[in-house]
Design a protein around this motif. Structure first.
Motif, PDB file in Angstrom:
ATOM      1  N   ALA A 287     -13.282 -22.173  45.646  1.00 49.79           N
ATOM      2  CA  ALA A 287     -12.872 -22.720  44.348  1.00 49.79           C
ATOM      3  C   ALA A 287     -11.498 -23.373  44.479  1.00 49.79           C
ATOM      4  O   ALA A 287     -11.282 -24.495  44.041  1.00 49.79           O
ATOM      5  N   PHE A 288     -10.569 -22.635  45.090  1.00 52.08           N
ATOM      6  CA  PHE A 288      -9.245 -23.233  45.324  1.00 52.08           C
ATOM      7  C   PHE A 288      -8.517 -22.453  46.401  1.00 52.08           C
ATOM      8  O   PHE A 288      -8.945 -21.358  46.802  1.00 52.08           O
ATOM      9  N   ILE A 289      -7.412 -23.036  46.856  1.00 48.97           N
ATOM     10  CA  ILE A 289      -6.580 -22.392  47.876  1.00 48.97           C
ATOM     11  C   ILE A 289      -5.150 -22.276  47.346  1.00 48.97           C
ATOM     12  O   ILE A 289      -4.641 -23.204  46.722  1.00 48.97           O
ATOM     13  N   TYR A 290      -4.540 -21.113  47.565  1.00 48.32           N
ATOM     14  CA  TYR A 290      -3.107 -20.955  47.318  1.00 48.32           C
ATOM     15  C   TYR A 290      -2.382 -21.320  48.607  1.00 48.32           C
ATOM     16  O   TYR A 290      -2.750 -20.848  49.701  1.00 48.32           O
ATOM     17  N   VAL A 291      -1.336 -22.133  48.446  1.00 48.39           N
ATOM     18  CA  VAL A 291      -0.488 -22.494  49.569  1.00 48.39           C
ATOM     19  C   VAL A 291       0.930 -22.086  49.198  1.00 48.39           C
ATOM     20  O   VAL A 291       1.298 -22.190  48.025  1.00 48.39           O
ATOM     21  N   CYS A 292       1.714 -21.626  50.148  1.00 44.58           N
ATOM     22  CA  CYS A 292       3.098 -21.256  49.848  1.00 44.58           C
ATOM     23  C   CYS A 292       4.012 -21.918  50.873  1.00 44.58           C
ATOM     24  O   CYS A 292       4.009 -21.554  52.048  1.00 44.58           O
ATOM     25  N   SER A 293       4.765 -22.921  50.431  1.00 48.84           N
ATOM     26  CA  SER A 293       5.694 -23.615  51.330  1.00 48.84           C
ATOM     27  C   SER A 293       6.965 -23.993  50.581  1.00 48.84           C
ATOM     28  O   SER A 293       6.868 -24.659  49.552  1.00 48.84           O
ATOM     29  N   PRO A 294       8.119 -23.578  51.085  1.00 49.26           N
ATOM     30  CA  PRO A 294       8.375 -22.640  52.170  1.00 49.26           C
ATOM     31  C   PRO A 294       7.756 -21.274  51.864  1.00 49.26           C
ATOM     32  O   PRO A 294       7.681 -20.878  50.711  1.00 49.26           O
TER      33      PRO A 294
END
Ligand SMILES: Cc1ncc(COP(=O)(O)O)c(C=O)c1O
Length: 397
Positions: A175-182
């Motif tokens: 369904a979706f992706i969590y991305v964490c940057s930085p």
């Protein structure tokens, strides 16, 4: 006895929050006497408050007499849009349709799963997330009825979420992706090529991207690229499929203000705004004025950044090993056994650090990629950071 119909098995399935686990780990232990305790456990920036905070609050106190608009007052959404354009060189972003105010990003990162996951799907969809991760991603995904799929971020991948490790059948049901940057906790920073690759995958497999960029202003060398920036540069000016979250908690060292934002794809923003009109997480109006002032000021951000950089330098000079993160104020330290190390650091050196295992889940092979690590937050300035490294260097497990 609880009636079957009123049980919440998904909540039961979630583990305790990392700081609850930390309290349990330290239960019955005492910090080493004779040393001033150092709390490097929580990622709370401890910087002086910018002067405009009190002044702006005083000016707008009358706003406490009104219900605040949940989506954020237009003056705040305009300030956020202005910051996004300046920071990322976006040609434009519409504050009315592409920006929402959030009561801090934590609630928004949690709630977004309820806007993007179909709870009635016969086979629950996947929500992808980095591993280790900010634990809200896991709670949001699980309680929205999705299956979490954790992407290993290890020394072997340079701490990047390993997109190649995702099977085709998982992409198809994402369904979706969590991305964490930085990234909290590893300090990894996405580059434009990584974001472009993810955008291509999202288009091919028809899923959404939620990028948590709340450490965007805390970096080692140059300002990290943002997802909306990469969208604009690659001809995706409508930010299709993308939502970005950011916050004043880290950027402006105002975690108690509870103010952040969500920006991106107008269709998703409309869907999320509808959900939020029911959950109603509005920031009080006087605080929205303070938030607008904070997005419009860069000088306090530059001062804070200088302090975080000096703290990282001081810490790693004393620590004597590589590992300076590209972003965030966290040291992600391979200590062999994070829990044993954290316990020893507390009892021998009066230092609180967080075991990395509490920020990760077991991957498909049964391995917790945070197990060997601890996370130390460098939030008290360079001198304290050097003292922290010195004490951690003396811990023996
Ligand atoms: C990665 C990450 N995202 C989001 C947040 C939430 O911040 P806030 O709700 O204060 O905006 C935090 C706070 O620690 C964090 O580390």
């Amino acid at each position: 006895m609880t009636k079957a119909l009123s049980r919440q098995p998904r909540l039961d399935a979630l583990g305790d929050y990392p700081f609850t686990r930390l309290r349990r780990l330290f239960g019955g232990l005492a910090p080493s006497p004779g040393l001033t305790p150092i709390d490097a456990g929580a990622g709370e920036p401890r910087r002086p408050q910018p002067e405009f905070v009190a002044a702006t609050l005083g000016q707008y106190l009358a706003g406490f007499s009104h219900y605040p608009p949940t989506a954020g007052a237009m003056f705040l959404r305009e300030a956020i849009a202005g910051w996004l354009v300046r920071r990322y060189g976006l040609p434009a972003i519409d504050p009315a349709t592409q920006v929402l105010a959030a009561n801090g990003t934590r609630e928004a990162l949690f709630a977004v799963a309820h806007a993007l996951v179909n709870p009635d799907a016969i086979e629950p969809p996947y929500v992808l997330m980095p591993n280790p991760m900010y634990q809200i991603y896991l709670g949001g995904a699980v309680l929205a009825g999705a299956r979490p799929w954790a992407l290993p971020c290890t020394a072997d991948t340079g701490f990047a979420p390993d997109l190649d490790a995702v099977p085709e059948r998982v992409w198809e049901r994402t369904a979706f992706i969590y991305v964490c940057s930085p990234s909290n906790p590893t300090g990894w920073v996405a580059d434009a090529a990584w974001y472009r690759r993810l955008l291509a995958l999202a288009e091919r497999h028809d899923f959404y991207i939620v990028a948590d960029e709340c450490y965007s202003e805390i970096y080692r060398t140059s300002p990290p690229v943002g997802l909306l920036e990469v969208c604009a540069q690659s001809g995706r000016g409508d930010f299709a499929r993308c939502l970005v979250m950011n916050s004043l908690s880290k950027r402006s060292a105002l975690p108690g203000l509870r103010s952040g934002f969500i920006a991106g794809d107008a269709r998703l923003i409309a869907r999320f705004a509808k959900l939020r009109s029911y959950t109603g997480p509005a920031t009080p109006l006087p605080l929205q004025h303070v938030a607008a002032a904070a997005w419009n000021d860069e000088s306090h951000v530059a001062t804070n950044l200088a302090s975080y950089r000096a703290s990282l330098d001081a810490f790693f000079t004393e620590w004597g090993k590589d590992g300076v993160p590209a972003g965030t104020f966290f040291a992600w330290l391979d200590v062999g056994d994070g829990e044993a190390f954290a316990r020893a650091a507390y009892t021998e050196q009066a230092v609180t650090v967080l075991p990395g295992a509490y920020l990760a889940i077991e991957d498909a092979s049964g391995e917790n990629p945070g197990r060997r690590y601890v996370r130390a937050a460098l939030v008290d300035g360079p001198e304290a950071a050097a003292e922290l490294a010195k004490r951690l260097g003396q811990v023996r497990i």
